[in-house]
Design an enzyme around this catalytic site. Sequence first.
Site, PDB file in Angstrom:
ATOM      1  CE  LYS A 109      -3.750   2.051   2.797  1.00  0.00           C
ATOM      2  NZ  LYS A 109      -4.599   1.831   3.985  1.00  0.00           N
ATOM      3  CB  SER A 141      -7.268   4.237   3.450  1.00  0.00           C
ATOM      4  OG  SER A 141      -6.549   3.488   4.407  1.00  0.00           O
ATOM      5  CB  SER A 161      -8.136   1.417   6.193  1.00  0.00           C
ATOM      6  OG  SER A 161      -8.654   2.715   6.371  1.00  0.00           O
TER       7      SER A 161
END
Length: 478
Positions: free
Chosen positions: A77, A153, A177
Amino acid sequence: MSRLADDFEQYDGLGLAELIRKKEVSPDEVLAATLERIDTRNPAVNAVVMRMDEQARGAIRAGLPDGPFKGVPYLLKDLGVLYTGTVTSFGSRLYAGYTADHDSEIVARLKRAGLVIAGKTNTPEMGIAPSTEPRLFGPTRNPWKLTHSAGGSSGGAAAAVAIGMLPMAHATDGGGSIRIPASACGLFGLKPTRARNPAGPDAGEGWSGASIGHAVTWSVRDSAALLDATAGPDVGDPYWAPPMARPFLQEVGRDPGRLRIALTVTPWIEGPVDPECAEAARAAARLCASLGHHIEEARPQIDEAAWLQATLTIVTASLTFALETRAAALGRVLKEDDVERITWQRVQLGRSLSAADYARAIHTVHRTGRVVARFLETYDVLLTPTMAKPPYPLGVLDLSTTDPAAFAAARSASVGFTSLFNSSGHPAMSVPLGMSQSGLPLGVQFAARFGDEATLFRLGAQLEAAQPWKDRRARDLA
Protein backbone atom coordinates in the site's frame (compact mmCIF):
# COMPACT_ATOMS: atom_id res chain seq x y z
CA MET A 1 4.03 -20.33 -17.86
CA SER A 2 1.20 -21.93 -19.82
CA ARG A 3 -0.07 -23.60 -16.66
CA LEU A 4 -0.20 -20.28 -14.80
CA ALA A 5 -1.83 -18.55 -17.73
CA ASP A 6 -4.63 -21.10 -17.55
CA ASP A 7 -5.29 -21.32 -13.81
CA PHE A 8 -3.25 -18.68 -11.95
CA GLU A 9 -6.28 -17.64 -9.92
CA GLN A 10 -6.87 -21.15 -8.59
CA TYR A 11 -3.91 -20.65 -6.27
CA ASP A 12 -3.64 -18.58 -3.14
CA GLY A 13 -0.24 -17.28 -2.01
CA LEU A 14 0.72 -20.49 -0.23
CA GLY A 15 -0.44 -22.45 -3.26
CA LEU A 16 1.84 -20.48 -5.57
CA ALA A 17 4.71 -20.91 -3.11
CA GLU A 18 4.14 -24.67 -3.16
CA LEU A 19 4.31 -24.74 -6.96
CA ILE A 20 7.59 -22.86 -6.78
CA ARG A 21 8.94 -25.12 -4.06
CA LYS A 22 8.16 -28.18 -6.20
CA LYS A 23 9.83 -26.46 -9.18
CA GLU A 24 6.66 -26.78 -11.22
CA VAL A 25 6.99 -23.06 -11.97
CA SER A 26 9.72 -20.53 -11.32
CA PRO A 27 9.51 -17.21 -9.45
CA ASP A 28 10.13 -15.47 -12.78
CA GLU A 29 7.12 -17.21 -14.31
CA VAL A 30 4.87 -16.29 -11.39
CA LEU A 31 6.06 -12.68 -11.51
CA ALA A 32 5.48 -12.55 -15.26
CA ALA A 33 1.92 -13.83 -14.77
CA THR A 34 1.26 -11.14 -12.18
CA LEU A 35 2.78 -8.33 -14.27
CA GLU A 36 0.72 -9.44 -17.28
CA ARG A 37 -2.41 -9.20 -15.15
CA ILE A 38 -1.41 -5.74 -13.94
CA ASP A 39 -0.87 -4.72 -17.57
CA THR A 40 -4.27 -5.91 -18.73
CA ARG A 41 -6.47 -5.38 -15.68
CA ASN A 42 -5.18 -2.31 -13.93
CA PRO A 43 -6.51 0.15 -16.54
CA ALA A 44 -10.07 -0.85 -15.58
CA VAL A 45 -9.69 -0.38 -11.84
CA ASN A 46 -6.65 1.88 -11.23
CA ALA A 47 -5.44 -0.18 -8.28
CA VAL A 48 -1.66 -0.14 -8.87
CA VAL A 49 -0.12 3.34 -8.87
CA MET A 50 3.56 2.40 -8.93
CA ARG A 51 5.22 -0.39 -10.89
CA MET A 52 8.30 -1.98 -9.34
CA ASP A 53 9.07 -4.49 -12.11
CA GLU A 54 12.82 -4.01 -12.00
CA GLN A 55 13.03 -4.18 -8.22
CA ALA A 56 11.00 -7.41 -8.34
CA ARG A 57 13.18 -8.96 -11.03
CA GLY A 58 16.28 -7.82 -9.19
CA ALA A 59 15.13 -9.47 -5.98
CA ILE A 60 14.68 -12.77 -7.82
CA ARG A 61 18.09 -12.49 -9.51
CA ALA A 62 19.75 -11.78 -6.16
CA GLY A 63 18.29 -14.95 -4.65
CA LEU A 64 15.16 -15.03 -2.53
CA PRO A 65 15.10 -16.02 1.14
CA ASP A 66 13.69 -19.47 1.77
CA GLY A 67 10.55 -18.19 3.48
CA PRO A 68 6.94 -19.45 3.41
CA PHE A 69 6.09 -17.24 0.42
CA LYS A 70 9.29 -17.67 -1.57
CA GLY A 71 8.72 -16.26 -5.07
CA VAL A 72 5.14 -15.04 -4.51
CA PRO A 73 4.41 -11.51 -5.82
CA TYR A 74 3.08 -8.90 -3.43
CA LEU A 75 1.97 -5.27 -3.53
CA LEU A 76 2.55 -2.63 -0.86
CA LYS A 77 0.00 0.00 0.00
CA ASP A 78 1.30 3.48 -0.89
CA LEU A 79 0.91 4.60 2.70
CA GLY A 80 2.61 3.95 5.99
CA VAL A 81 5.42 1.66 4.81
CA LEU A 82 8.73 2.48 3.20
CA TYR A 83 10.74 0.58 0.58
CA THR A 84 14.28 1.77 -0.06
CA GLY A 85 14.64 3.95 -3.14
CA THR A 86 10.93 4.27 -3.91
CA VAL A 87 8.38 7.01 -3.32
CA THR A 88 5.73 6.61 -0.65
CA SER A 89 3.19 9.30 -1.50
CA PHE A 90 0.45 8.65 1.10
CA GLY A 91 -1.96 9.48 -1.74
CA SER A 92 -1.02 13.14 -1.38
CA ARG A 93 0.60 15.62 -3.74
CA LEU A 94 2.53 16.94 -0.74
CA TYR A 95 4.39 13.62 -0.47
CA ALA A 96 4.75 13.03 -4.22
CA GLY A 97 8.56 13.15 -4.07
CA TYR A 98 9.05 11.49 -0.68
CA THR A 99 11.70 8.82 -1.38
CA ALA A 100 12.73 6.36 1.33
CA ASP A 101 16.36 5.61 2.18
CA HIS A 102 15.44 2.53 4.23
CA ASP A 103 12.85 -0.21 4.55
CA SER A 104 10.13 -0.23 7.18
CA GLU A 105 10.53 -3.17 9.55
CA ILE A 106 7.39 -4.86 8.23
CA VAL A 107 8.76 -4.59 4.67
CA ALA A 108 12.01 -6.20 5.79
CA ARG A 109 9.98 -9.05 7.29
CA LEU A 110 7.89 -9.43 4.13
CA LYS A 111 11.09 -9.69 2.11
CA ARG A 112 12.47 -12.31 4.51
CA ALA A 113 9.28 -14.31 3.94
CA GLY A 114 10.35 -14.58 0.29
CA LEU A 115 7.75 -12.23 -1.13
CA VAL A 116 8.55 -10.42 -4.37
CA ILE A 117 7.32 -6.84 -4.03
CA ALA A 118 6.16 -5.72 -7.46
CA GLY A 119 4.40 -2.40 -6.93
CA LYS A 120 2.31 -0.09 -4.76
CA THR A 121 -1.44 0.35 -4.53
CA ASN A 122 -3.71 3.36 -4.47
CA THR A 123 -4.96 5.02 -1.27
CA PRO A 124 -6.91 8.18 -0.40
CA GLU A 125 -4.91 11.17 0.79
CA MET A 126 -3.28 10.26 4.12
CA GLY A 127 -5.64 7.31 4.45
CA ILE A 128 -8.44 9.38 5.96
CA ALA A 129 -11.37 8.30 3.74
CA PRO A 130 -13.16 4.93 3.49
CA SER A 131 -12.95 5.21 -0.31
CA THR A 132 -9.91 5.49 -2.57
CA GLU A 133 -10.28 8.58 -4.77
CA PRO A 134 -7.13 10.73 -4.44
CA ARG A 135 -6.48 13.68 -6.71
CA LEU A 136 -2.89 12.49 -7.10
CA PHE A 137 -3.74 9.23 -8.89
CA GLY A 138 -7.49 9.27 -9.49
CA PRO A 139 -10.11 6.86 -8.17
CA THR A 140 -9.81 3.12 -7.73
CA ARG A 141 -12.86 1.34 -9.13
CA ASN A 142 -14.61 -1.66 -7.66
CA PRO A 143 -14.06 -4.72 -9.89
CA TRP A 144 -17.61 -5.86 -9.19
CA LYS A 145 -19.09 -2.55 -10.44
CA LEU A 146 -16.76 0.02 -11.96
CA THR A 147 -18.97 2.97 -11.05
CA HIS A 148 -18.61 2.16 -7.35
CA SER A 149 -15.99 2.46 -4.65
CA ALA A 150 -13.57 -0.34 -3.81
CA GLY A 151 -13.50 0.98 -0.25
CA GLY A 152 -10.62 2.56 1.58
CA SER A 153 -8.19 3.33 2.62
CA SER A 154 -6.76 0.06 1.25
CA GLY A 155 -8.98 0.22 -1.82
CA GLY A 156 -6.16 -0.24 -4.31
CA ALA A 157 -4.98 -3.38 -2.53
CA ALA A 158 -8.48 -4.87 -2.44
CA ALA A 159 -9.24 -4.06 -6.08
CA ALA A 160 -5.94 -5.59 -7.21
CA VAL A 161 -6.67 -8.85 -5.40
CA ALA A 162 -10.36 -8.94 -6.30
CA ILE A 163 -9.67 -8.57 -10.03
CA GLY A 164 -7.11 -11.37 -9.90
CA MET A 165 -3.78 -9.59 -10.28
CA LEU A 166 -2.43 -11.62 -7.35
CA PRO A 167 -3.85 -13.51 -4.35
CA MET A 168 -3.03 -11.06 -1.54
CA ALA A 169 -1.73 -7.55 -0.91
CA HIS A 170 -0.53 -5.36 1.94
CA ALA A 171 -3.13 -3.16 3.65
CA THR A 172 -3.44 -0.98 6.74
CA ASP A 173 -6.37 -0.27 9.06
CA GLY A 174 -6.89 2.82 11.25
CA GLY A 175 -10.69 2.85 11.33
CA GLY A 176 -11.67 -0.05 9.10
CA SER A 177 -9.27 0.39 6.19
CA ILE A 178 -8.58 -3.35 5.81
CA ARG A 179 -12.09 -4.56 6.63
CA ILE A 180 -14.05 -1.97 4.58
CA PRO A 181 -12.33 -2.66 1.22
CA ALA A 182 -12.34 -6.40 1.98
CA SER A 183 -16.11 -6.11 2.43
CA ALA A 184 -16.56 -3.97 -0.69
CA CYS A 185 -14.51 -6.31 -2.88
CA GLY A 186 -15.47 -9.72 -1.51
CA LEU A 187 -12.22 -10.60 0.25
CA PHE A 188 -11.03 -11.80 3.65
CA GLY A 189 -9.52 -8.98 5.69
CA LEU A 190 -8.20 -9.22 9.24
CA LYS A 191 -7.13 -6.27 11.39
CA PRO A 192 -4.70 -7.69 13.95
CA THR A 193 -4.50 -6.87 17.63
CA ARG A 194 -2.91 -3.51 18.41
CA ALA A 195 0.90 -3.78 18.10
CA ARG A 196 0.80 -7.31 16.66
CA ASN A 197 2.75 -5.99 13.65
CA PRO A 198 5.53 -3.39 13.97
CA ALA A 199 5.19 0.26 12.89
CA GLY A 200 8.92 1.02 13.13
CA PRO A 201 11.49 2.20 12.78
CA ASP A 202 9.85 5.54 11.91
CA ALA A 203 6.94 5.34 14.36
CA GLY A 204 5.98 3.50 17.50
CA GLU A 205 2.30 3.45 16.62
CA GLY A 206 -0.18 4.92 14.16
CA TRP A 207 -3.02 7.22 15.17
CA SER A 208 -2.27 6.68 18.88
CA GLY A 209 -2.49 2.91 18.50
CA ALA A 210 -5.58 2.76 16.29
CA SER A 211 -3.76 1.96 13.04
CA ILE A 212 -1.99 -1.27 12.17
CA GLY A 213 -0.84 -2.97 8.99
CA HIS A 214 -1.58 -6.43 7.62
CA ALA A 215 -3.26 -7.60 4.39
CA VAL A 216 -6.30 -8.39 2.27
CA THR A 217 -6.36 -11.96 0.97
CA TRP A 218 -8.53 -14.50 -0.83
CA SER A 219 -7.86 -17.27 1.68
CA VAL A 220 -7.89 -17.36 5.45
CA ARG A 221 -4.69 -19.39 5.52
CA ASP A 222 -2.74 -16.76 3.55
CA SER A 223 -3.74 -14.14 6.11
CA ALA A 224 -2.59 -16.39 8.94
CA ALA A 225 0.73 -17.26 7.29
CA LEU A 226 1.42 -13.61 6.45
CA LEU A 227 0.79 -12.63 10.05
CA ASP A 228 3.15 -15.36 11.21
CA ALA A 229 5.81 -13.84 8.94
CA THR A 230 5.43 -10.27 10.18
CA ALA A 231 4.15 -10.43 13.78
CA GLY A 232 6.23 -9.66 16.82
CA PRO A 233 7.84 -6.65 18.47
CA ASP A 234 10.61 -4.60 16.94
CA VAL A 235 13.50 -3.14 18.93
CA GLY A 236 12.28 -0.04 20.75
CA ASP A 237 8.56 -0.64 20.32
CA PRO A 238 6.56 1.18 23.03
CA TYR A 239 4.38 -1.87 23.76
CA TRP A 240 3.77 -5.40 22.48
CA ALA A 241 0.76 -7.54 21.65
CA PRO A 242 0.33 -10.68 23.77
CA PRO A 243 2.35 -13.58 22.33
CA MET A 244 0.39 -16.25 20.48
CA ALA A 245 0.21 -19.83 21.71
CA ARG A 246 1.32 -21.28 18.36
CA PRO A 247 1.79 -20.10 14.77
CA PHE A 248 -1.45 -18.66 13.39
CA LEU A 249 -1.30 -20.97 10.36
CA GLN A 250 -1.73 -23.88 12.77
CA GLU A 251 -5.05 -22.37 13.89
CA VAL A 252 -6.48 -22.70 10.38
CA GLY A 253 -8.48 -25.92 10.37
CA ARG A 254 -8.37 -26.27 14.16
CA ASP A 255 -11.78 -26.77 15.78
CA PRO A 256 -12.91 -23.44 17.29
CA GLY A 257 -15.12 -25.23 19.79
CA ARG A 258 -18.59 -23.96 20.65
CA LEU A 259 -18.23 -20.20 20.64
CA ARG A 260 -20.48 -17.78 22.49
CA ILE A 261 -21.18 -15.15 19.82
CA ALA A 262 -22.90 -11.81 20.41
CA LEU A 263 -24.77 -10.32 17.45
CA THR A 264 -25.59 -6.66 16.88
CA VAL A 265 -26.76 -4.80 13.80
CA THR A 266 -26.70 -1.41 15.57
CA PRO A 267 -23.55 0.61 14.81
CA TRP A 268 -21.64 2.71 17.34
CA ILE A 269 -21.97 5.76 15.09
CA GLU A 270 -25.64 6.64 14.81
CA GLY A 271 -27.22 6.26 11.40
CA PRO A 272 -29.41 3.97 9.31
CA VAL A 273 -28.31 0.44 8.49
CA ASP A 274 -29.20 -0.93 5.07
CA PRO A 275 -31.48 -3.98 5.44
CA GLU A 276 -29.20 -6.03 3.19
CA CYS A 277 -26.20 -5.36 5.45
CA ALA A 278 -28.19 -6.26 8.54
CA GLU A 279 -29.47 -9.42 6.89
CA ALA A 280 -25.92 -10.42 5.88
CA ALA A 281 -24.96 -10.35 9.56
CA ARG A 282 -28.08 -12.23 10.62
CA ALA A 283 -27.47 -14.84 7.91
CA ALA A 284 -23.91 -15.23 9.19
CA ALA A 285 -25.31 -15.71 12.69
CA ARG A 286 -27.60 -18.47 11.39
CA LEU A 287 -24.62 -20.09 9.66
CA CYS A 288 -22.63 -19.94 12.90
CA ALA A 289 -25.55 -21.46 14.80
CA SER A 290 -25.71 -24.30 12.27
CA LEU A 291 -22.02 -24.93 13.00
CA GLY A 292 -22.81 -25.36 16.68
CA HIS A 293 -22.10 -21.88 18.06
CA HIS A 294 -24.33 -20.09 20.55
CA ILE A 295 -25.78 -16.79 19.29
CA GLU A 296 -27.50 -14.04 21.24
CA GLU A 297 -28.10 -10.38 20.56
CA ALA A 298 -25.93 -8.10 22.69
CA ARG A 299 -23.49 -5.22 22.25
CA PRO A 300 -21.06 -3.22 24.39
CA GLN A 301 -22.61 0.05 25.56
CA ILE A 302 -20.16 2.94 25.24
CA ASP A 303 -20.42 6.72 25.46
CA GLU A 304 -20.71 7.02 21.71
CA ALA A 305 -20.60 10.82 21.48
CA ALA A 306 -17.48 11.09 23.64
CA TRP A 307 -15.78 8.23 21.79
CA LEU A 308 -16.57 9.71 18.39
CA GLN A 309 -15.14 13.08 19.41
CA ALA A 310 -12.05 11.36 20.79
CA THR A 311 -11.35 9.47 17.58
CA LEU A 312 -11.80 12.64 15.54
CA THR A 313 -9.37 14.47 17.82
CA ILE A 314 -6.73 11.75 17.57
CA VAL A 315 -6.94 11.42 13.79
CA THR A 316 -6.94 15.15 13.12
CA ALA A 317 -4.07 15.77 15.52
CA SER A 318 -2.02 13.00 13.92
CA LEU A 319 -2.90 14.18 10.41
CA THR A 320 -1.97 17.79 11.16
CA PHE A 321 1.34 16.73 12.69
CA ALA A 322 2.23 14.60 9.66
CA LEU A 323 1.34 17.23 7.06
CA GLU A 324 3.01 20.09 8.89
CA THR A 325 6.13 17.97 9.37
CA ARG A 326 6.26 17.23 5.64
CA ALA A 327 5.73 20.87 4.71
CA ALA A 328 8.52 21.91 7.10
CA ALA A 329 10.85 19.36 5.48
CA LEU A 330 10.08 21.07 2.18
CA GLY A 331 11.03 24.40 3.76
CA ARG A 332 7.62 26.00 3.93
CA VAL A 333 4.37 26.28 5.85
CA LEU A 334 1.45 23.97 5.04
CA LYS A 335 -1.19 25.77 2.99
CA GLU A 336 -4.67 25.04 1.75
CA ASP A 337 -3.83 24.12 -1.83
CA ASP A 338 -1.32 21.49 -0.67
CA VAL A 339 -4.12 19.07 0.22
CA GLU A 340 -7.68 18.12 -0.66
CA ARG A 341 -10.76 19.92 0.64
CA ILE A 342 -11.81 17.57 3.46
CA THR A 343 -8.16 17.08 4.43
CA TRP A 344 -7.75 20.82 4.85
CA GLN A 345 -10.89 20.99 6.99
CA ARG A 346 -9.35 18.35 9.24
CA VAL A 347 -6.12 20.36 9.47
CA GLN A 348 -8.06 23.43 10.50
CA LEU A 349 -9.72 21.41 13.22
CA GLY A 350 -6.39 19.92 14.28
CA ARG A 351 -4.88 23.37 14.67
CA SER A 352 -7.74 24.39 16.96
CA LEU A 353 -7.19 21.53 19.40
CA SER A 354 -5.33 21.88 22.70
CA ALA A 355 -2.97 19.55 24.52
CA ALA A 356 -5.77 18.92 27.01
CA ASP A 357 -8.09 17.93 24.14
CA TYR A 358 -5.61 15.30 23.02
CA ALA A 359 -5.09 13.97 26.56
CA ARG A 360 -8.86 13.80 27.01
CA ALA A 361 -9.20 11.85 23.77
CA ILE A 362 -6.60 9.30 24.82
CA HIS A 363 -8.35 8.88 28.18
CA THR A 364 -11.69 8.37 26.41
CA VAL A 365 -10.49 5.71 23.98
CA HIS A 366 -8.75 3.82 26.79
CA ARG A 367 -11.94 3.91 28.84
CA THR A 368 -13.89 2.74 25.78
CA GLY A 369 -11.47 -0.10 25.21
CA ARG A 370 -12.06 -1.35 28.75
CA VAL A 371 -15.81 -1.49 28.07
CA VAL A 372 -15.23 -3.63 24.98
CA ALA A 373 -12.76 -5.86 26.84
CA ARG A 374 -15.18 -6.47 29.70
CA PHE A 375 -17.96 -7.27 27.23
CA LEU A 376 -15.71 -9.86 25.59
CA GLU A 377 -15.17 -11.57 28.93
CA THR A 378 -18.74 -12.82 28.51
CA TYR A 379 -18.62 -13.51 24.77
CA ASP A 380 -15.89 -15.09 22.65
CA VAL A 381 -16.79 -13.14 19.51
CA LEU A 382 -18.87 -10.12 18.55
CA LEU A 383 -20.61 -10.32 15.15
CA THR A 384 -21.75 -7.26 13.14
CA PRO A 385 -22.14 -6.15 9.55
CA THR A 386 -18.80 -4.81 8.32
CA MET A 387 -20.46 -1.71 6.82
CA ALA A 388 -23.86 -0.13 7.41
CA LYS A 389 -24.34 0.40 3.67
CA PRO A 390 -23.22 -1.43 0.52
CA PRO A 391 -20.32 0.16 -1.39
CA TYR A 392 -21.04 3.75 -2.43
CA PRO A 393 -20.88 5.15 -5.94
CA LEU A 394 -17.64 6.96 -6.65
CA GLY A 395 -17.71 10.64 -5.75
CA VAL A 396 -19.63 10.45 -2.49
CA LEU A 397 -16.52 9.80 -0.38
CA ASP A 398 -14.13 11.90 -2.46
CA LEU A 399 -11.94 14.06 -0.20
CA SER A 400 -12.33 16.90 -2.70
CA THR A 401 -16.12 16.77 -2.51
CA THR A 402 -18.18 19.95 -2.40
CA ASP A 403 -20.82 18.13 -0.31
CA PRO A 404 -19.22 17.59 3.11
CA ALA A 405 -22.55 16.59 4.68
CA ALA A 406 -22.97 13.68 2.28
CA PHE A 407 -19.32 12.75 2.87
CA ALA A 408 -19.83 12.73 6.64
CA ALA A 409 -22.94 10.56 6.42
CA ALA A 410 -21.27 8.07 4.09
CA ARG A 411 -18.14 7.98 6.22
CA SER A 412 -20.22 7.19 9.32
CA ALA A 413 -22.00 4.39 7.47
CA SER A 414 -18.64 2.98 6.40
CA VAL A 415 -16.83 3.03 9.77
CA GLY A 416 -19.75 2.84 12.22
CA PHE A 417 -19.16 -0.85 12.93
CA THR A 418 -15.39 -1.07 12.37
CA SER A 419 -13.75 1.90 14.07
CA LEU A 420 -14.56 0.85 17.63
CA PHE A 421 -12.06 -2.02 17.42
CA ASN A 422 -9.30 0.31 16.28
CA SER A 423 -9.86 2.34 19.42
CA SER A 424 -10.02 -0.73 21.65
CA GLY A 425 -7.20 -2.55 19.86
CA HIS A 426 -9.12 -5.80 19.51
CA PRO A 427 -8.59 -8.03 16.46
CA ALA A 428 -11.44 -8.05 13.95
CA MET A 429 -12.01 -9.66 10.56
CA SER A 430 -14.34 -9.07 7.62
CA VAL A 431 -15.49 -12.32 6.04
CA PRO A 432 -17.07 -12.27 2.52
CA LEU A 433 -20.32 -14.04 3.30
CA GLY A 434 -22.95 -11.75 1.73
CA MET A 435 -23.96 -10.27 -1.63
CA SER A 436 -26.33 -7.41 -2.32
CA GLN A 437 -29.13 -7.70 -4.85
CA SER A 438 -27.20 -5.26 -7.04
CA GLY A 439 -24.27 -7.69 -7.19
CA LEU A 440 -21.89 -6.02 -4.75
CA PRO A 441 -20.18 -7.99 -1.96
CA LEU A 442 -21.20 -7.50 1.66
CA GLY A 443 -18.75 -8.45 4.38
CA VAL A 444 -19.58 -9.57 7.89
CA GLN A 445 -17.36 -8.55 10.81
CA PHE A 446 -16.22 -10.70 13.72
CA ALA A 447 -14.22 -9.22 16.64
CA ALA A 448 -12.48 -11.22 19.35
CA ARG A 449 -10.67 -10.72 22.65
CA PHE A 450 -7.47 -8.72 22.77
CA GLY A 451 -4.63 -10.86 21.42
CA ASP A 452 -6.99 -13.62 20.25
CA GLU A 453 -6.53 -13.71 16.48
CA ALA A 454 -6.38 -17.49 16.95
CA THR A 455 -10.14 -17.71 17.52
CA LEU A 456 -10.79 -15.56 14.46
CA PHE A 457 -8.58 -17.70 12.22
CA ARG A 458 -10.25 -20.87 13.48
CA LEU A 459 -13.73 -19.44 12.96
CA GLY A 460 -12.80 -17.82 9.63
CA ALA A 461 -11.49 -21.12 8.27
CA GLN A 462 -14.61 -22.90 9.48
CA LEU A 463 -16.81 -20.36 7.68
CA GLU A 464 -14.63 -20.57 4.56
CA ALA A 465 -15.16 -24.34 4.47
CA ALA A 466 -18.90 -24.08 5.16
CA GLN A 467 -19.63 -21.30 2.65
CA PRO A 468 -16.65 -21.06 0.25
CA TRP A 469 -16.00 -17.80 -1.56
CA LYS A 470 -12.92 -18.81 -3.56
CA ASP A 471 -14.75 -19.06 -6.89
CA ARG A 472 -17.07 -16.08 -6.36
CA ARG A 473 -15.24 -13.48 -8.40
CA ALA A 474 -15.84 -10.42 -10.55
CA ARG A 475 -15.26 -12.50 -13.64
CA ASP A 476 -16.85 -10.13 -16.12
CA LEU A 477 -13.89 -7.78 -15.66
CA ALA A 478 -11.11 -10.29 -15.05
